[in-house]
Design a protein around this motif. Structure first.
Motif, PDB file in Angstrom:
ATOM      1  N   ASN A  33      12.947  44.173  73.319  1.00 43.44           N
ATOM      2  CA  ASN A  33      12.268  44.607  74.545  1.00 43.44           C
ATOM      3  C   ASN A  33      10.762  44.395  74.463  1.00 43.44           C
ATOM      4  O   ASN A  33      10.130  44.047  75.462  1.00 43.44           O
ATOM      5  CB  ASN A  33      12.586  46.070  74.845  1.00 43.44           C
ATOM      6  CG  ASN A  33      14.026  46.266  75.252  1.00 43.44           C
ATOM      7  OD1 ASN A  33      14.658  45.364  75.794  1.00 43.44           O
ATOM      8  ND2 ASN A  33      14.563  47.434  74.976  1.00 43.44           N
ATOM      9  N   TYR A  34      10.198  44.600  73.277  1.00 46.92           N
ATOM     10  CA  TYR A  34       8.758  44.387  73.115  1.00 46.92           C
ATOM     11  C   TYR A  34       8.391  42.932  73.391  1.00 46.92           C
ATOM     12  O   TYR A  34       7.442  42.648  74.127  1.00 46.92           O
ATOM     13  CB  TYR A  34       8.297  44.791  71.704  1.00 46.92           C
ATOM     14  CG  TYR A  34       6.852  44.434  71.471  1.00 46.92           C
ATOM     15  CD1 TYR A  34       5.834  45.216  71.997  1.00 46.92           C
ATOM     16  CD2 TYR A  34       6.494  43.282  70.768  1.00 46.92           C
ATOM     17  CE1 TYR A  34       4.495  44.878  71.820  1.00 46.92           C
ATOM     18  CE2 TYR A  34       5.171  42.937  70.578  1.00 46.92           C
ATOM     19  CZ  TYR A  34       4.180  43.734  71.110  1.00 46.92           C
ATOM     20  OH  TYR A  34       2.869  43.382  70.936  1.00 46.92           O
ATOM     21  N   ARG A  37       8.805  42.204  77.136  1.00 47.08           N
ATOM     22  CA  ARG A  37       7.739  42.839  77.923  1.00 47.08           C
ATOM     23  C   ARG A  37       6.400  42.132  77.727  1.00 47.08           C
ATOM     24  O   ARG A  37       5.689  41.823  78.692  1.00 47.08           O
ATOM     25  CB  ARG A  37       7.628  44.320  77.543  1.00 47.08           C
ATOM     26  CG  ARG A  37       6.671  45.093  78.415  1.00 47.08           C
ATOM     27  CD  ARG A  37       6.575  46.564  78.042  1.00 47.08           C
ATOM     28  NE  ARG A  37       5.877  46.715  76.764  1.00 47.08           N
ATOM     29  CZ  ARG A  37       6.429  47.136  75.626  1.00 47.08           C
ATOM     30  NH1 ARG A  37       7.708  47.453  75.593  1.00 47.08           N
ATOM     31  NH2 ARG A  37       5.723  47.247  74.525  1.00 47.08           N
ATOM     32  N   GLU A  41       4.249  40.188  80.582  1.00 50.18           N
ATOM     33  CA  GLU A  41       2.892  40.652  80.881  1.00 50.18           C
ATOM     34  C   GLU A  41       1.871  39.527  80.747  1.00 50.18           C
ATOM     35  O   GLU A  41       0.992  39.371  81.603  1.00 50.18           O
ATOM     36  CB  GLU A  41       2.503  41.804  79.946  1.00 50.18           C
ATOM     37  CG  GLU A  41       3.175  43.105  80.256  1.00 50.18           C
ATOM     38  CD  GLU A  41       2.904  44.177  79.207  1.00 50.18           C
ATOM     39  OE1 GLU A  41       2.185  43.909  78.215  1.00 50.18           O
ATOM     40  OE2 GLU A  41       3.425  45.294  79.377  1.00 50.18           O
TER      41      GLU A  41
END
Length: 89
Positions: A33-34, A37, A41
């Protein structure tokens, strides 16, 4: 629009997709998920950049980030697998 726009756009999108796919190679959902994300971004933050030199720099940076994610995924997966073998003893 300069002549390299289409190939630059396709390179950027290709790297974007590769980064998202490489996230799934991370050994834990938190790490996956990091990466997802952070990738989203960064791409959103830089979507309005129009300077060809800056775009080229960002593409090289994304390529480096892809290499880093793949190396980290391999290393962390090995580390997690080694730790699970040691705890099974």
């Amino acid at each position: 629009m300069y002549s390299g726009t289409l190939s630059t756009r396709s390179r950027a999108l290709s790297l974007y997709r590769k980064l998202l796919r490489s996230a799934m190679k991370m050994p834990t959902p938190n790490r996956q998920n990091y990466v997802i994300r952070k990738t989203r971004e960064e791409y959103r933050a830089n979507k309005s950049i129009s300077d060809p030199e800056q775009i080229e720099f960002l593409i090289r940076l994304a390529d480096t980030n892809l290499d880093t994610v793949l190396v980290q995924a391999e290393h962390l997966t090995k580390l997690f697998n080694d730790n699970s073998k040691n705890t099974d003893l």
